[in-house]
Design an enzyme around this catalytic site. Structure first.
Site, PDB file in Angstrom:
ATOM      1  N   LYS A  43       0.845  -1.199   0.000  1.00  0.00           N
ATOM      2  CA  LYS A  43       0.000   0.000   0.000  1.00  0.00           C
ATOM      3  C   LYS A  43       0.884   1.254   0.000  1.00  0.00           C
ATOM      4  CE  LYS A  43      -0.369  -0.405   5.047  1.00  0.00           C
ATOM      5  NZ  LYS A  43      -1.124  -1.073   6.128  1.00  0.00           N
ATOM      6  N   ARG A 142     -10.797  -0.540  14.557  1.00  0.00           N
ATOM      7  CA  ARG A 142     -10.697   0.296  13.358  1.00  0.00           C
ATOM      8  C   ARG A 142     -11.820  -0.094  12.407  1.00  0.00           C
ATOM      9  NH1 ARG A 142      -4.838   0.618  10.405  1.00  0.00           N
ATOM     10  NH2 ARG A 142      -5.326  -1.528   9.853  1.00  0.00           N
ATOM     11  N   HIS A 172      -6.211  -7.838  12.596  1.00  0.00           N
ATOM     12  CA  HIS A 172      -4.960  -7.057  12.582  1.00  0.00           C
ATOM     13  C   HIS A 172      -4.538  -6.727  14.007  1.00  0.00           C
ATOM     14  CE1 HIS A 172      -1.872  -4.538  10.923  1.00  0.00           C
ATOM     15  NE2 HIS A 172      -2.395  -3.411  11.323  1.00  0.00           N
ATOM     16  N   ARG A 229       1.038 -11.185   6.624  1.00  0.00           N
ATOM     17  CA  ARG A 229       1.076  -9.946   5.832  1.00  0.00           C
ATOM     18  C   ARG A 229       2.330  -9.154   6.190  1.00  0.00           C
ATOM     19  NH1 ARG A 229      -4.035 -10.063   8.205  1.00  0.00           N
ATOM     20  NH2 ARG A 229      -3.464  -8.245   9.459  1.00  0.00           N
ATOM     21  N   TYR A 274      16.474  30.724   6.239  1.00  0.00           N
ATOM     22  CA  TYR A 274      15.350  31.508   6.761  1.00  0.00           C
ATOM     23  C   TYR A 274      15.460  31.710   8.274  1.00  0.00           C
ATOM     24  CZ  TYR A 274      12.856  30.685   2.342  1.00  0.00           C
ATOM     25  OH  TYR A 274      12.481  30.644   1.027  1.00  0.00           O
ATOM     26  N   CYS A 321      14.776  24.256   3.822  1.00  0.00           N
ATOM     27  CA  CYS A 321      13.801  24.967   2.986  1.00  0.00           C
ATOM     28  C   CYS A 321      12.966  23.951   2.210  1.00  0.00           C
ATOM     29  CB  CYS A 321      14.520  25.887   1.996  1.00  0.00           C
ATOM     30  SG  CYS A 321      15.813  26.903   2.721  1.00  0.00           S
ATOM     31  N   ASP A 323      13.067  23.257  -0.949  1.00  0.00           N
ATOM     32  CA  ASP A 323      13.805  22.522  -1.982  1.00  0.00           C
ATOM     33  C   ASP A 323      15.318  22.495  -1.790  1.00  0.00           C
ATOM     34  OD1 ASP A 323      11.210  22.794  -3.533  1.00  0.00           O
ATOM     35  OD2 ASP A 323      11.912  24.872  -3.480  1.00  0.00           O
TER      36      ASP A 323
HETATM   37  C1  LIG Z   1      -0.427  -1.941   6.940  1.00  0.00           C
HETATM   38  C2  LIG Z   1      -0.999  -3.244   7.350  1.00  0.00           C
HETATM   39  C3  LIG Z   1      -0.177  -4.381   7.482  1.00  0.00           C
HETATM   40  C4  LIG Z   1       1.330  -4.311   7.444  1.00  0.00           C
HETATM   41  O1  LIG Z   1       1.814  -3.782   8.663  1.00  0.00           O
HETATM   42  P1  LIG Z   1       3.383  -3.732   8.975  1.00  0.00           P
HETATM   43  O2  LIG Z   1       3.487  -3.269  10.369  1.00  0.00           O
HETATM   44  O3  LIG Z   1       3.961  -2.761   8.010  1.00  0.00           O
HETATM   45  O4  LIG Z   1       3.879  -5.114   8.737  1.00  0.00           O
HETATM   46  C5  LIG Z   1      -0.785  -5.600   7.710  1.00  0.00           C
HETATM   47  N1  LIG Z   1      -2.129  -5.693   7.823  1.00  0.00           N
HETATM   48  C6  LIG Z   1      -2.945  -4.626   7.748  1.00  0.00           C
HETATM   49  C7  LIG Z   1      -4.414  -4.807   7.900  1.00  0.00           C
HETATM   50  C8  LIG Z   1      -2.411  -3.364   7.516  1.00  0.00           C
HETATM   51  O5  LIG Z   1      -3.225  -2.297   7.457  1.00  0.00           O
END
Ligand SMILES: *Cc1c(COP(=O)(O)O)cnc(C)c1O
Length: 397
Positions: A43, A142, A172, A229, A274, A321, A323
């Site tokens: 992502k 969530r 998660h 994941r 700056y 800055c 850039d």
């Molecule tokens: C972003 C995400 C992950 C990956 O998490 P990491 O800490 O980067 O491994 C896994 N599962 C879900 C649902 C996420 O949103």
């Protein structure tokens, strides 16, 4: 060719070390229970590293079940690039996308009845089954159904929806990156009990169960299940300070490189950048680096951060800055225009990590990688050679 042979990237580029990605995947995979496969979480354009080149590298690899993204558009980018493996959308998918995702074999995370109805309808219109992964909330609070009677009723309804195929179910972890794993184990137990109830009370053993993120992969082998994941560790970054950094030999994937565009001697009392927050205490040699917060380099590093020149640390003078910013190179011999500057990465024996930048700027390593700007070309290097250079989705190699 080597990265230094391309002049169109000298202002600033993110070097993406494909060998490091392969190392990180291998290290994780070796630690998994046999039969467990991986989802590569790519992502936010692969946490800023570029999702398409990573997905291409693994599209034929059986260890990888598929990829995970945050929204349909990120999934379309992968399909447009010819990626075949399954893609899971981790966040909520709005109904405008249902027909397209069914057509393109993109799996949404599903957790409301409206989603079930909308996806069933889309499946009818497209004339194809909609594969879904049910999202369970075991403690992140969530998105997701609850692992209780209401959740069970939801799964029952999903099972009865014509056109839907429940391919997976997942949850998660909110706190798997902490030393104290009590909360994470509680989540794991809730998830296991819930999938057992689905099996025993609804007579349905869902094919793909998954819960581990990077921290879980590193420190909770009990949570492997059918897939894990892998996110931040894919990129060689750490889920937190608390996970055991000696446990797996990850290599950081991204370096951020620029080149000095101007060197000058300033007299004592000279103000720099700056607000004049830096005043030269004596005669100093100051160099200008043509990257700034417009490239995602944190302004909070003003007067605090360091970069590497010729393998040595050079402090940032005054404010960063949009850039450009200035560094003090008085103590580094023979610095001249065109010399390489390492903002993140290794130079000789010195190293500036994403985590160091995060600590100094009060930001988060995940966030910093994601925020490397879109005007910074990503330079993909494999075995020391440049495979591709991508700027804003186009190759400029
Ligand atoms: C972003 C995400 C992950 C990956 O998490 P990491 O800490 O980067 O491994 C896994 N599962 C879900 C649902 C996420 O949103």
């Amino acid at each position: 060719m080597k990265p230094e042979e391309y002049s169109n990237i000298k202002r600033g580029y993110a070097l993406i070390d494909m060998d490091a990605i392969r190392n990180n995947v291998d290290v994780m995979y070796q630690s998994l229970a046999s039969g467990t496969r991986m989802i590569l979480v790519i992502k936010t354009d692969g946490y800023g590293h570029g999702s398409v080149p990573i997905a291409h590298m693994y599209d034929q690899d059986d260890r990888i079940w598929g990829y995970a993204v945050a929204c349909p558009e990120e999934a379309y980018d992968l399909r447009d690039a010819g990626i075949h493996k399954p893609i899971l959308i981790l966040g909520y998918t709005f109904d405008y996308a249902y027909e397209d995702i069914v057509r393109l074999d993109i799996r949404p995370a599903v957790f409301t009845e409206e989603m079930l109805d909308g996806l069933a309808e889309a499946s009818r219109r497209v004339g194809k089954k909609a594969k879904i992964h049910i999202k369970v909330d075991t403690g992140m609070s969530r998105i997701g159904i609850r692992p209780d009677d209401t959740g069970l009723a939801f799964v029952k309804k999903a099972m009865s929806c014509e056109g839907l195929e429940i391919e997976g179910i997942f949850t998660h972890f909110a706190r798997a990156d902490e030393t104290d794993k009590k909360y994470a184990y509680r989540q794991l137990e809730l998830f296991k009990n819930f999938t057992a109830r689905i099996r025993d009370e609804l007579g349905f053993d869902i094919e793909l169960k998954h819960c581990s993120n990077s921290a879980g992969i590193m420190e909770m082998p009990e949570a492997n299940m059918d897939i894990v994941r892998a996110g931040i560790t894919l990129y060689g970054l750490w889920p937190s300070d608390e996970v055991d950094h000696s446990r797996m030999a990850f290599k950081p994937v991204m370096s951020l490189i620029s080149h000095i565009v101007y060197v000058k001697e300033v007299e004592a009392g000279t103000q720099i950048s700056y607000g004049g927050t830096y005043i030269a205490p004596d005669k100093r040699l100051i160099a200008t680096v043509p990257v700034g917060y417009g490239d995602g380099y944190p302004r909070m590093l003003s007067g605090k951060g360091e970069v590497l020149v010729k393998g040595k640390r050079a402090p940032i003078c005054g404010r960063v800055c949009m850039d450009q910013f200035m560094i003090d190179v008085t103590d580094i011999p023979e610095v001249k225009t065109g010399d390489k500057v390492t903002l993140i990465g290794f130079d000789a024996d010195e190293h500036i990590s994403m985590e160091e930048i995060g600590d100094i700027s009060g930001r988060f390593n995940y966030e910093l990688a994601c925020d490397v700007g879109k005007r910074i070309p990503r330079v993909y290097v494999s075995g020391g050679d440049v495979e591709d250079i991508i700027l804003d989705r186009r190759s400029i190699k």
